[in-house]
Design an enzyme around this catalytic site. Structure first.
Site, PDB file in Angstrom:
ATOM      1  N   GLU A 125       8.453   1.030  11.430  1.00  0.00           N
ATOM      2  CA  GLU A 125       9.554   1.981  11.251  1.00  0.00           C
ATOM      3  C   GLU A 125       8.921   3.357  11.325  1.00  0.00           C
ATOM      4  OE1 GLU A 125      12.693   1.193  10.972  1.00  0.00           O
ATOM      5  OE2 GLU A 125      12.453  -0.964  10.685  1.00  0.00           O
ATOM      6  N   CYS A 156      13.127  10.264   7.986  1.00  0.00           N
ATOM      7  CA  CYS A 156      12.898   9.872   9.379  1.00  0.00           C
ATOM      8  C   CYS A 156      14.182   9.952  10.188  1.00  0.00           C
ATOM      9  CB  CYS A 156      12.360   8.462   9.417  1.00  0.00           C
ATOM     10  SG  CYS A 156      13.362   7.325   8.458  1.00  0.00           S
ATOM     11  N   GLU A 201       8.997  15.918  15.870  1.00  0.00           N
ATOM     12  CA  GLU A 201       9.503  15.781  14.507  1.00  0.00           C
ATOM     13  C   GLU A 201       8.783  16.801  13.612  1.00  0.00           C
ATOM     14  OE1 GLU A 201       8.216  12.247  12.433  1.00  0.00           O
ATOM     15  OE2 GLU A 201      10.266  11.874  11.786  1.00  0.00           O
ATOM     16  N   LYS A 210       0.890  -1.176   0.000  1.00  0.00           N
ATOM     17  CA  LYS A 210       0.000   0.000   0.000  1.00  0.00           C
ATOM     18  C   LYS A 210       0.912   1.205   0.000  1.00  0.00           C
ATOM     19  CE  LYS A 210      -2.166   3.085   1.945  1.00  0.00           C
ATOM     20  NZ  LYS A 210      -1.896   4.463   1.493  1.00  0.00           N
TER      21      LYS A 210
HETATM   22  P1  NAD Z   1       1.681   8.381   7.586  1.00  0.00           P
HETATM   23  O1  NAD Z   1       1.742   7.631   8.859  1.00  0.00           O
HETATM   24  O2  NAD Z   1       0.685   9.443   7.443  1.00  0.00           O
HETATM   25  O3  NAD Z   1       1.395   7.374   6.362  1.00  0.00           O
HETATM   26  C1  NAD Z   1       2.209   6.270   6.090  1.00  0.00           C
HETATM   27  C2  NAD Z   1       1.404   5.244   5.297  1.00  0.00           C
HETATM   28  O4  NAD Z   1       0.378   4.733   6.150  1.00  0.00           O
HETATM   29  C3  NAD Z   1       0.703   5.813   4.064  1.00  0.00           C
HETATM   30  O5  NAD Z   1       0.723   4.854   3.037  1.00  0.00           O
HETATM   31  C4  NAD Z   1      -0.713   6.018   4.574  1.00  0.00           C
HETATM   32  O6  NAD Z   1      -1.699   5.996   3.569  1.00  0.00           O
HETATM   33  C5  NAD Z   1      -0.877   4.828   5.495  1.00  0.00           C
HETATM   34  N1  NAD Z   1      -1.910   4.972   6.518  1.00  0.00           N
HETATM   35  C6  NAD Z   1      -2.455   6.116   6.996  1.00  0.00           C
HETATM   36  N2  NAD Z   1      -3.396   5.827   7.924  1.00  0.00           N
HETATM   37  C7  NAD Z   1      -3.429   4.476   8.040  1.00  0.00           C
HETATM   38  C8  NAD Z   1      -4.176   3.572   8.845  1.00  0.00           C
HETATM   39  N3  NAD Z   1      -5.077   3.995   9.717  1.00  0.00           N
HETATM   40  N4  NAD Z   1      -3.937   2.254   8.719  1.00  0.00           N
HETATM   41  C9  NAD Z   1      -3.017   1.792   7.858  1.00  0.00           C
HETATM   42  N5  NAD Z   1      -2.293   2.605   7.072  1.00  0.00           N
HETATM   43  C10 NAD Z   1      -2.489   3.933   7.153  1.00  0.00           C
HETATM   44  O7  NAD Z   1       3.158   8.903   7.322  1.00  0.00           O
HETATM   45  P2  NAD Z   1       3.656   9.830   6.131  1.00  0.00           P
HETATM   46  O8  NAD Z   1       3.164  11.209   6.385  1.00  0.00           O
HETATM   47  O9  NAD Z   1       3.353   9.190   4.817  1.00  0.00           O
HETATM   48  O10 NAD Z   1       5.248   9.758   6.318  1.00  0.00           O
HETATM   49  C11 NAD Z   1       5.918  10.575   7.216  1.00  0.00           C
HETATM   50  C12 NAD Z   1       6.233   9.853   8.510  1.00  0.00           C
HETATM   51  O11 NAD Z   1       6.884   8.619   8.233  1.00  0.00           O
HETATM   52  C13 NAD Z   1       7.185  10.618   9.405  1.00  0.00           C
HETATM   53  O12 NAD Z   1       6.744  10.585  10.746  1.00  0.00           O
HETATM   54  C14 NAD Z   1       8.496   9.853   9.281  1.00  0.00           C
HETATM   55  O13 NAD Z   1       9.361   9.978  10.360  1.00  0.00           O
HETATM   56  C15 NAD Z   1       8.033   8.464   9.065  1.00  0.00           C
HETATM   57  N6  NAD Z   1       9.045   7.676   8.369  1.00  0.00           N
HETATM   58  C16 NAD Z   1       9.748   6.724   9.066  1.00  0.00           C
HETATM   59  C17 NAD Z   1      10.741   6.002   8.438  1.00  0.00           C
HETATM   60  C18 NAD Z   1      11.532   4.948   9.184  1.00  0.00           C
HETATM   61  O14 NAD Z   1      12.108   4.089   8.532  1.00  0.00           O
HETATM   62  N7  NAD Z   1      11.599   4.982  10.495  1.00  0.00           N
HETATM   63  C19 NAD Z   1      11.025   6.215   7.103  1.00  0.00           C
HETATM   64  C20 NAD Z   1      10.313   7.190   6.422  1.00  0.00           C
HETATM   65  C21 NAD Z   1       9.308   7.910   7.067  1.00  0.00           C
END
Ligand code: NAD
Length: 505
Positions: free
Chosen positions: A259, A293, A399, A184
């Site tokens: 992650e 991240c 963050e 997804k």
């Molecule tokens: P997000 O949590 O909004 O979304 C991530 C994914 O989850 C998207 O595909 C989204 O559609 C999906 N999602 C949203 N709600 C959901 C739900 N209720 N159930 C299942 N899936 C759902 O994050 P974002 O804004 O896309 O990315 C930014 C965040 O990701 C930042 O906090 C960043 O630190 C983190 N990040 C972490 C890493 C790591 O490896 N630790 C890497 C990259 C980004």
């Protein structure tokens, strides 16, 4: 033959899902307005519960009945290597998608795709390494093996900031372990996931072993998290969404790896190589406009070197070239969306109100006359450095997920460690010093999944990545990243019948 996109006739790419080895069109789409301007750059399928269910059933069938989990390591490795070859052949096309949808500079996008290929090849090599243990010391009558089995159907949920790299930290490793996968992607950056799945089918991956279902977190992500037919959720995204993923397991107890976010500290000592440290700190916070991240978003700098270090850092930050993303000399681009841009503006305003001082940036690039004519200037948040940040302020441990560096000074080694650990996160960090005893001591004391000494953002496929505390659960990449997608099974076998335990019949 290459399967066509649902529509590739205009500049706007329109994507269906990729399910059971073919494109699946949907009635409604999510329009992606690109990061650089008001133009729509792509349309992604607006997936429903039934689309998610269809993708899961495809992966379930491919796991329960298909050839993939039963193939030898060599056969799986061959497919993964062919896949990597095809990604290389299509690299320019994939780079263009990353530029349009994720707002990457061409240098970052190329680096991501090359990194994706390296991860695929490493995962291919790991196909031969799923070994177990044999126990032969129970006496002559009994022996046992401990083996790794594929965990089953994996739901891989990916964020928008690194759509290919994060895909590649999960999918080739899950496939190497013999799992089947439903991806997804983020609703902002779904194009490359579709293309990678299409290329995997072309490389010979059996139908259903890799599916892509697009759409919003709710319903598509939520459906994957709750489905009884999914054995594992491998999630990358915000800590807030990670919590929802965990909550979804109150009933199912499926395997979850998370992650999540970070607020990593770069610790700079008086005795550092100042030029190398400035470049390393700059790279770790301003690469891809700070939307990573593991960004080094907290600078902890020792009192003695602070004035000189900050002066050099500001000078370099203000030299970063803002411009067309397709121009290889461009260093820095727009943030991913208007929502993210407004969130950064509010974040800086709150930091200022709490007493932080803006040393550089703090606004969009159109506020700087030399960048004002660049088409994405009003969407580009300038490299921002905030001084006088105290532990009590929001900016110290929240963050921002953008190009915002907070600066806090320290006097002693102990104070540096205390400040670095004063965080709900524990993802990464770096230490800059010429004193190696001190460097290793600090690397051991800071509670994060990765600590780097005199370098930053080393992302080699062999090195596991993941977090302590609210930065997550589990590890990706490295051998640990393969084992993450396996269940451990004990198989005990008797060579001679065991004497009866109960009395005579
Ligand atoms: P997000 O949590 O909004 O979304 C991530 C994914 O989850 C998207 O595909 C989204 O559609 C999906 N999602 C949203 N709600 C959901 C739900 N209720 N159930 C299942 N899936 C759902 O994050 P974002 O804004 O896309 O990315 C930014 C965040 O990701 C930042 O906090 C960043 O630190 C983190 N990040 C972490 C890493 C790591 O490896 N630790 C890497 C990259 C980004």
């Amino acid at each position: 033959m290459q399967a066509p996109l649902v529509s590739a006739s205009s500049q706007v790419r329109r994507y269906g899902h990729w399910i059971d080895g073919q494109p699946v069109a949907t009635a409604t789409h999510i329009q992606r307005v690109g990061p650089q301007s008001d133009d729509v750059v792509a349309e992604f399928s607006n997936g429903s519960d039934s689309d998610a269910a269809r993708a899961i059933q495809s992966a379930r069938r491919a796991f329960d009945e298909g050839p993939w989990p039963k193939l030898s390591g060599t056969e799986r490795a061959n497919v993964l290597n062919r896949w990597a070859d095809l990604v290389l052949l299509n690299l320019d096309h994939l780079v263009q998608i990353e530029i349009a949808e994720a707002g990457k500079t061409i240098r970052v996008a190329k680096g991501d795709l090359e990194g994706t290929v390296a991860l695929m090849r490493y995962a291919a090599a790991l196909c031969h390494q799923l070994s177990g243990e044999a126990f032969t010391d129970f006496g002559s009558a009994l022996q046992a093996m401990v083996i790794h089995e594929p965990v089953g159907v994996v739901a891989a949920i990916v964020p928008w900031n690194f759509p290919t790299i994060i895909f590649a930290q999960k999918v080739p490793f899950a496939l190497a372990a013999g799992c089947t996968v439903v991806v997804k992607p983020s609703e902002l950056t779904s194009g490359t996931a579709y293309e990678l799945a299409r290329l995997a089918t072309q490389a010979g991956l059996p139908n259903g072993a890799l599916n892509v279902v697009m759409g919003y977190g709710d319903p598509v992500g939520q459906h994957l998290v709750q489905s009884q037919d999914v054995d594992m959720v491998s999630f990358t995204g915000s800590t807030a969404t990670g919590r929802r993923v965990l909550k979804g397991q109150e009933v199912n107890f499926k395997r979850v790896s998370l992650e999540l976010g970070g607020k990593s500290a770069a610790i700079v000592f008086d005795d550092c190589d100042i030029e190398a440290a400035v470049e390393g700190v700059l790279f770790s916070i301003f690469m891809h406009s700070g939307q990573l991240c593991c960004a080094g978003s907290r600078l902890l700098v020792q009192n003695g070197i602070a004035p000189r270090f900050l002066e050099a850092l500001i000078e370099r930050a203000e030299q970063l070239k803002i411009g067309l993303l397709e121009d290889p000399s461009t260093d820095f681009g727009p943030v991913v969306s208007e929502v993210q841009l407004q969130s950064l503006k509010r974040f800086v305003a709150r930091a200022k109100a709490q007493g932080a001082t803006i040393l550089s940036g703090g606004d969009t690039a159109d506020s700087r006359s030399e960048s004002a004519t660049y088409v994405g200037a009003s969407r580009t948040f300038l490299p921002t450095i905030l001084d006088n940040v105290e532990c009590s302020m929001e900016v110290f441990d929240e963050e921002a997920f953008g190009p915002i560096l907070s600066v806090t000074r320290f006097a002693t080694e102990d104070e540096a460690v205390r400040l670095a650990n004063m965080s709900k996160y524990g993802l990464a960090g770096s230490v800059w010093t010429t004193n190696m005893r001190r460097a290793f001591d600090i690397a051991g004391k800071v509670r994060t999944g990765t600590m780097e000494i005199n370098t930053s953002l080393e992302g080699q496929p062999q090195l596991p990545f993941g977090g302590f505390r609210t930065s997550g659960i589990g590890r990706e990449k490295g051998k640990a990243g393969l084992e993450e997608f396996t269940e451990i099974k004990t198989v005990a076998f008797r060579l001679e019948a065991r004497p009866p335990f109960f009395g005579a019949k």
